[in-house]
Enzyme design. Sequence first.
Site, PDB file in Angstrom:
ATOM      1  N   CYS A  56       0.709  -1.355  -0.133  1.00  0.00           N
ATOM      2  CA  CYS A  56      -0.185  -0.168   0.018  1.00  0.00           C
ATOM      3  C   CYS A  56       0.903   1.151  -0.340  1.00  0.00           C
ATOM      4  O   CYS A  56       0.658   2.185  -0.771  1.00  0.00           O
ATOM      5  CB  CYS A  56      -1.072   0.062   1.347  1.00  0.00           C
ATOM      6  SG  CYS A  56      -1.973  -1.388   1.382  1.00  0.00           S
TER       7      CYS A  56
ATOM      8  N   ASP B 152      37.997  17.367  14.499  1.00  0.00           N
ATOM      9  CA  ASP B 152      38.375  18.653  14.447  1.00  0.00           C
ATOM     10  C   ASP B 152      39.202  18.636  15.905  1.00  0.00           C
ATOM     11  O   ASP B 152      38.576  18.005  16.817  1.00  0.00           O
ATOM     12  CB  ASP B 152      37.425  19.560  14.222  1.00  0.00           C
ATOM     13  CG  ASP B 152      37.709  21.076  14.424  1.00  0.00           C
ATOM     14  OD1 ASP B 152      36.878  21.805  14.921  1.00  0.00           O
ATOM     15  OD2 ASP B 152      38.801  21.472  13.852  1.00  0.00           O
TER      16      ASP B 152
ATOM     17  N   CYS C  43     -16.908  40.626   6.718  1.00  0.00           N
ATOM     18  CA  CYS C  43     -15.961  40.276   7.730  1.00  0.00           C
ATOM     19  C   CYS C  43     -15.942  38.703   7.671  1.00  0.00           C
ATOM     20  O   CYS C  43     -15.014  38.080   7.755  1.00  0.00           O
ATOM     21  CB  CYS C  43     -16.551  40.514   9.169  1.00  0.00           C
ATOM     22  SG  CYS C  43     -16.616  42.549   9.470  1.00  0.00           S
TER      23      CYS C  43
ATOM     24  N   ASP D 126      33.505  23.949   9.593  1.00  0.00           N
ATOM     25  CA  ASP D 126      33.821  22.329   9.164  1.00  0.00           C
ATOM     26  C   ASP D 126      32.867  21.967   8.198  1.00  0.00           C
ATOM     27  O   ASP D 126      32.798  20.811   7.759  1.00  0.00           O
ATOM     28  CB  ASP D 126      33.996  21.732  10.353  1.00  0.00           C
ATOM     29  CG  ASP D 126      35.057  21.960  11.217  1.00  0.00           C
ATOM     30  OD1 ASP D 126      34.742  21.851  12.632  1.00  0.00           O
ATOM     31  OD2 ASP D 126      35.792  22.313  11.210  1.00  0.00           O
TER      32      ASP D 126
ATOM     33  N   CYS E 185     -20.485  42.370   9.686  1.00  0.00           N
ATOM     34  CA  CYS E 185     -20.999  42.027   8.671  1.00  0.00           C
ATOM     35  C   CYS E 185     -20.817  40.804   7.936  1.00  0.00           C
ATOM     36  O   CYS E 185     -19.587  40.324   8.172  1.00  0.00           O
ATOM     37  CB  CYS E 185     -21.130  43.376   7.571  1.00  0.00           C
ATOM     38  SG  CYS E 185     -19.590  43.690   6.896  1.00  0.00           S
TER      39      CYS E 185
END
Lengths: 807, 42
Positions: A20, A501, A88, A704, A85
């Site tokens: 599926c 590093d 809106c 790095d 109204c």
Amino acid sequence: MSNELKETNFQITGMTCAACATRIEKGIKKMEGVKEANVNLALEKSTIKYDPEVASEQDFQKKIQDLGYDVVKDKVEFDITGMTCAACANKIEKRLNKLDGVDKAAVNFALETVLVEYNPEQVTVPEMKEAINKLGYTIEQKIENAGEKVDHRQIEIEKQQGKFIFSLILSFPLLWAMVSHFEFTKFIWLPDMFMNPWVQFALATPVQFVVGKQFYVGAYKALRNKSANMDVLVALGTSAAYFYSLYLSIRSIGSGTHMVELYYETSSILITLIILGKLFEAKAKGRSSEAIKKLMGLQAKNATVFRDGQEMMIPIEEVILGDIVYVKPGERVPVDGEIVEGQSAIDESMLTGESIPIDKTIGDSVIGSTINKNGFLKIKATKVGKDTALAQIIKVVEEAQGSKAPIQRLADVISGIFVPIVVGIAIITFLVWYFFVSPGEFAEALEKFIAVLVIACPCALGLATPTSIMAGSGRAAEFGILFKGGEHLETTHRIDTIILDKTGTVTNGKPSLTDVILAEGVDEKEFLTLVGTAEKNSEHPLAEAIVEGIKEKGIELEGSETFEAIPGFGIQSTANGKQLYIGTRRLMAKQNINVQDELAKMENLEKQGKTAMLVAIEGRFAGIVAVADTIKETSKEAISRLYSMGLEVVMITGDNTQTAQAIADQVGIKKVIAEVLPEGKAEEVEKLQKSGKKVAMVGDGINDAPALATADIGMAIGTGTDVAMEAADITLIRGDLTSIADAIFMSKKTITNIKQNLFWALAYNCIGIPIAAIGFLAPWLAGAAMAFSSVSVVLNALRLQRVKLKA
Amino acid sequence: MKKSIMIWAISAIVYLGIVIGAYSVFDSINPKTEQHTNQTSH
């Protein structure tokens, strides 16, 4: 296609196996405008990257529904204030409908409410509220819905539980009847009624069509889309047993004492066992996302903010940038922020693993979900909602769980073609039995046909990899190791070389000023003022250490007139009208500044593991400043562990050879590559890769970045900031080197687990099919074995959640 | 036990009861003879 790709997620219901998931993925990938589509069966989620100018979310929803599945949608109703109204109402409706993830928004002007149907993966209630608040209206979630979160997975589990109990109760008499007729169980008493074919028919029918309806629906949807999945196998197998039994029952009416062999118990017990397997699967899927739940559980639910002159408690979703948040002792920090008042010790162990609370004061940043230990704090919110560190971590873990490891794609391909092949084998089995082995014995041939169909169900194969990835990446996250994708979880265990590093990785990255050596005739105060002023503009950790050290001596520093950083060499600056060069021997050589007589002093400092920098003022040597960075406490032990795992460890640094070697000697690293320019790090990584090594680069993820990207696996070490997460494949939140070995260990454990699962899943199918075809497997036993295969795969994956790291 | 699960369980028990009850009534109206069909399971 435009350059701006968008990403959308959907929660999908109705998937029953990997076939599926593959079908949905293929269907969506074929759509125009789709760059990438990924469907995760275990998470029941799809992630799609697409061009919004060509395709839309509604297109994807429709496609998923056309394929026979459904998209999870939530509904929420709000009360609106401020509408005057119909215009809106129109405005609010339009605004909500424009939001990504909102399917439908309907405003009822008379009742002053709005009902919104939306995709919870794409948009949240606070986001909708914010959008409408910006228009000048206020919307509040209706009280009876407030705080409720629909857990679709839990609903699914309860539904399967109910079906299983229903099926079990009605199948039990049929099972009883079957068992009491074996040679060795003839002594078991059985009420006559359960042997009556019409009683059996009455019991089996609801199981077949009420509980078993989901397989018929799934099979129909699959076949309509010209593909096949496990539902086809189950529907075929159980229908064969049921309808043949019905045929025999009708034929037996009025036939006197003729004994009829029926198979109602076969279809009912099969359905019961398959539902049981599905139930375990659903429960296990819920458990394997426990890591996410745990991370989410770290979040505070509410926050106390100071707004409009008063203190108020609000849901955490409503905290906005710039809010002043109060955090009392013992409370969780609700959002990422900066302390504006107060000081305290903050327990950050849940995120960084640092067990000792960190002292924080005004100006320090705090991370959401950490615990304020003993002081009252006022914090200015700097990151809220999806931008907080915790939300970023959850996002990384979720993405890793949802992404596919290469090994999984193979399983998906196999699952996709498996079902049609199995149906073919089942038909051949039937024909061989009916025409050759037991000629004319329809019932016997049918039994073998059903057994082959049922034992060959590929659901275990489809679950094998995603459940392990989910459990493995989730457990790794608990250890502070964030794998960004399933493919990284797979690659990491193959690493044989680690490049580290130096600054911030092997060392703490917080150097301090240790030595100031002046040339003859140089005034110390003037020297320090000029050096400090020049270095003030540099962001390098060494420069910061020099500036801090000089400030501690009581010298006030102002900004320099000019500043230029020369990577790998040092800096050039003009301070107080004087030109300065601060840096390496190479920098001095380049500027033709004679430092020959000072090199011995420099070397002496370097042998002590310090980084020494030569200072020249107005073209003449003026002195040396030295800084020393402390080695992390766990570095030596971590490196020893990496060597004991058979890995090669290399330290790479832009620092000079002597300093680098001194640090390496202290931590036990045997190979050092020093005085490397930033771009040179990536080249060193490449050199090692070309010699056949699988290389992991470990750094802080900022300077790095090229090396991290070049390496087979990039690991960012630190607090999991946005930049680090972007650059690296793995983020090691806890900041210490032991996490490297832990990451490799977790990767190995996860891959082993995946291979075990795939082996068992395929073994069940490959061994089971011939056994069923030969006739050694009764259909009900095939059903039990098939259910057990799914359950055993998921349970095996869940063992990863109990993995302990090696000491 | 959750409500939905209870509903499934009770439905099954009630249905089972109806089947048994219906058979009992049918059996008392048409008592079993040797000629009646029986079913064997395998």
